[in-house]
Design an enzyme around this catalytic site. Structure first.
Site, PDB file in Angstrom:
ATOM      1  N   LYS A  20       0.835  -1.210   0.000  1.00  0.00           N
ATOM      2  CA  LYS A  20       0.000   0.000   0.000  1.00  0.00           C
ATOM      3  C   LYS A  20       0.872   1.263   0.000  1.00  0.00           C
ATOM      4  CE  LYS A  20      -2.809   0.948   3.705  1.00  0.00           C
ATOM      5  NZ  LYS A  20      -2.648   2.338   4.157  1.00  0.00           N
ATOM      6  N   SER A  21       1.869   1.308   0.853  1.00  0.00           N
ATOM      7  CA  SER A  21       2.709   2.521   0.936  1.00  0.00           C
ATOM      8  C   SER A  21       3.435   2.780  -0.389  1.00  0.00           C
ATOM      9  CB  SER A  21       3.757   2.375   2.039  1.00  0.00           C
ATOM     10  OG  SER A  21       3.133   2.433   3.289  1.00  0.00           O
ATOM     11  N   ARG A  25       2.844   5.947  -3.401  1.00  0.00           N
ATOM     12  CA  ARG A  25       3.951   6.756  -3.914  1.00  0.00           C
ATOM     13  C   ARG A  25       4.127   6.586  -5.418  1.00  0.00           C
ATOM     14  NH1 ARG A  25       4.206   5.832   1.326  1.00  0.00           N
ATOM     15  NH2 ARG A  25       5.434   7.169   2.711  1.00  0.00           N
ATOM     16  N   ARG A 120      -8.246  12.688  12.651  1.00  0.00           N
ATOM     17  CA  ARG A 120      -6.799  12.461  12.807  1.00  0.00           C
ATOM     18  C   ARG A 120      -6.015  13.780  12.719  1.00  0.00           C
ATOM     19  NH1 ARG A 120      -5.215   7.372   9.303  1.00  0.00           N
ATOM     20  NH2 ARG A 120      -3.299   7.639  10.491  1.00  0.00           N
ATOM     21  N   SER A 165       7.411  10.078  11.503  1.00  0.00           N
ATOM     22  CA  SER A 165       6.319   9.742  10.601  1.00  0.00           C
ATOM     23  C   SER A 165       6.771   9.816   9.153  1.00  0.00           C
ATOM     24  CB  SER A 165       5.151  10.710  10.824  1.00  0.00           C
ATOM     25  OG  SER A 165       4.291  10.703   9.702  1.00  0.00           O
ATOM     26  N   ASP A 312       2.178  -0.487  11.933  1.00  0.00           N
ATOM     27  CA  ASP A 312       0.961  -1.065  11.367  1.00  0.00           C
ATOM     28  C   ASP A 312       0.747  -2.522  11.779  1.00  0.00           C
ATOM     29  OD1 ASP A 312       0.412   1.322  10.153  1.00  0.00           O
ATOM     30  OD2 ASP A 312       1.309   0.774   8.233  1.00  0.00           O
ATOM     31  N   ARG A 343      -5.835   2.549  18.361  1.00  0.00           N
ATOM     32  CA  ARG A 343      -5.518   1.111  18.299  1.00  0.00           C
ATOM     33  C   ARG A 343      -5.146   0.533  19.660  1.00  0.00           C
ATOM     34  NH1 ARG A 343      -2.581   0.829  12.328  1.00  0.00           N
ATOM     35  NH2 ARG A 343      -4.548   0.820  11.177  1.00  0.00           N
ATOM     36  N   ARG A 385      -7.012  -2.843  10.026  1.00  0.00           N
ATOM     37  CA  ARG A 385      -6.015  -3.727  10.661  1.00  0.00           C
ATOM     38  C   ARG A 385      -6.579  -4.380  11.934  1.00  0.00           C
ATOM     39  NH1 ARG A 385      -2.070  -3.138   7.066  1.00  0.00           N
ATOM     40  NH2 ARG A 385      -1.602  -1.040   6.350  1.00  0.00           N
TER      41      ARG A 385
END
Ligand code: S3P
Length: 425
Positions: A20-21, A25, A120, A165, A312, A343, A385
């Site tokens: 996904k990451s 990109r 967020r 981050s 994650d 989470r 997740r």
């Protein structure tokens, strides 16, 4: 409510859609580049669709063709003023990465997101982007929607990051591609490095600091991308295989980027039988095949320095911890409170349903007693997740489990059930 019964074992081989990451990109870089790029094995999750949707609004043309996605990018400063607010859906990566680009355009724009994303924190990108000269307004100066005004004064800056981050780092890198001069980004923790690798950015290390330099000269060109399988998606199947009896799984062509494999090292330290069969490298991104076998696990304590590299995978590591010997402890994980859901509280509430002794702390939790109940009813809180971690937990319970709001899995892996069905007996 989705119902899952106990499985006997895991056997077979899997290959996952693109990480996904890296997929986000690849979409972004090929949108920025002039001309045609091609992406093979792109993530099919909703999050990456959100990124594609935003760049479509900005004039980029995406076409599904045999073997992948073709992207007709817009080139330097070629993005078009969007006609509507850009919808980032549930995707923090979309919102934060695109902010670094929208801040530099010669048109106004606005981004929004779903309820979870709207809760967020965005101050982490607003502050450094303003420091670089961006003109932007946000609800309560911290939340979506964010409005970008036209700034004629984006400057190269020297910025030391205050949160570990990769999303913030990447936003700053994208901003650094626009002005004259060299921007410097200083990072103290190790976070995923896909943006640096894909842009081939030079990075030097000074003590604990990683120093990244970026300028207009690094602006992306059209490329062919191959996205290796999603290593975070793989984590659910790996933990299931380790914990189920008589199980053995091969995972092909999965990302093995060292900033992402922290959880594999932890599972191995816990006694997990995980072997790398082959490792390949394409444009700096490592990927390869894994062989996993049932193991009996013992617990470990995980501290602050490792958190950004396993952020994650903590929900599924907690499931492993709930079946392993000894005490499983996470400290320094306050970022977990501001993910798709809180989470820390989601993990604690769900594990308590099956009798796990777990103590919640401000920045983590400590598991000191294993699963004691035969079944459970779990809540995903709309977090993909958490939904997948509690599915794995259900598949290991004597009488199975039920999950509320399971459909959030489509955020990263719409094929989750199909893949489970393929390898579970
Ligand atoms: C991501 C970075 C991480 C991660 C997220 C994806 C990325 O977030 O949790 O799922 O692709 O850059 P942070 O950078 O905010 O820790």
């Amino acid at each position: 409510m989705n119902v899952f019964n106990k499985i006997k074992s895991v056997k077979g081989r899997l290959e996952f859609e693109g990480d996904k990451s890296i997929s986000h990109r690849a979409v972004i870089l090929s949108s920025l580049a002039g001309g045609k790029s091609f992406i093979r094995n792109l993530s099919i999750g909703e999050d990456v669709k959100s990124t594609i949707g935003c760049f479509e609004e900005l004039g980029v043309i995406f076409k599904k063709v045999s073997g992948g996605l073709s992207v007709e990018g817009r080139g330097f400063k070629g993005l078009r003023k969007p006609e509507r607010t850009l919808n980032c859906g549930n995707s923090g990566t979309t919102a934060r990465l695109i902010s670094g680009i929208l801040a530099c355009q010669s048109f106004e724009s606005e981004i929004s997101g779903d309820d979870s994303l709207s809760r967020r924190p965005m101050k982490r990108i607003i502050d450094p982007l303003r420091y670089a000269g961006a003109l932007m307004d946000a609800r309560e100066d911290n939340f979506l929607p964010i409005r970008f005004r036209i700034s004629r004064n984006i400057m190269p800056r020297d910025y030391t990051m205050s949160v570990a981050s990769a999303q913030v780092k990447s936003a700053l890198i994208f901003t650094g591609l626009h002005p004259e001069g060299v921007s410097t980004i200083r990072e103290s923790g190790i976070t995923r490095n896909h943006t640096e690798l894909m842009l081939r950015l030079p990075a030097v290390h000074e003590g604990d600091l990683k120093i990244i330099k970026v300028s207009k000269d690094c602006y992306p060109l059209a490329e062919d991308y191959f996205i290796p399988g999603d290593i975070s998606t793989a984590s659910f199947f790996i933990v299931l295989t380790l914990l189920a009896r008589d199980s053995e799984l091969i995972i092909k062509n999965v990302s093995l980027n060292s900033t992402r494999t922290g959880y594999l090292s932890i599972l191995k330290e816990m006694g997990g039988d995980i072997r790398i069969l082959e490792i390949k490298n394409l444009s700096g991104e490592a990927f390869g095949d894994l062989h996993i076998r049932s193991s009996s696990l013992h617990n470990v304590k995980i501290g602050k320095d490792l958190i950004p590299q396993i952020i994650d995978e903590i929900p599924i590591l907690a499931v492993a911890g709930a079946f392993a010997e000894g005490e499983f402890r996470i400290d320094g994980g306050k970022e977990l409170r501001v993910k798709e859901t809180d989470r820390i509280s989601a993990i604690c509430n769900n594990l308590k349903q099956v009798g796990v002794r777990i103590d919640e702390t401000e920045e983590g939790f400590c598991i000191s007693g294993r699963v004691t109940k035969k079944s459970g009813i779990f809540e995903s809180y709309g977090d993909h997740r958490i939904a997948m971690a509690t599915t794995i937990l259900s598949l290991l319970l004597e009488n199975g489990g039920k999950i509320n709001n399971f459909e959030s899995i489509k955020i990263s892996n719409p094929n989750f059930i199909k893949q489970l069905t393929k390898v579970c007996r």
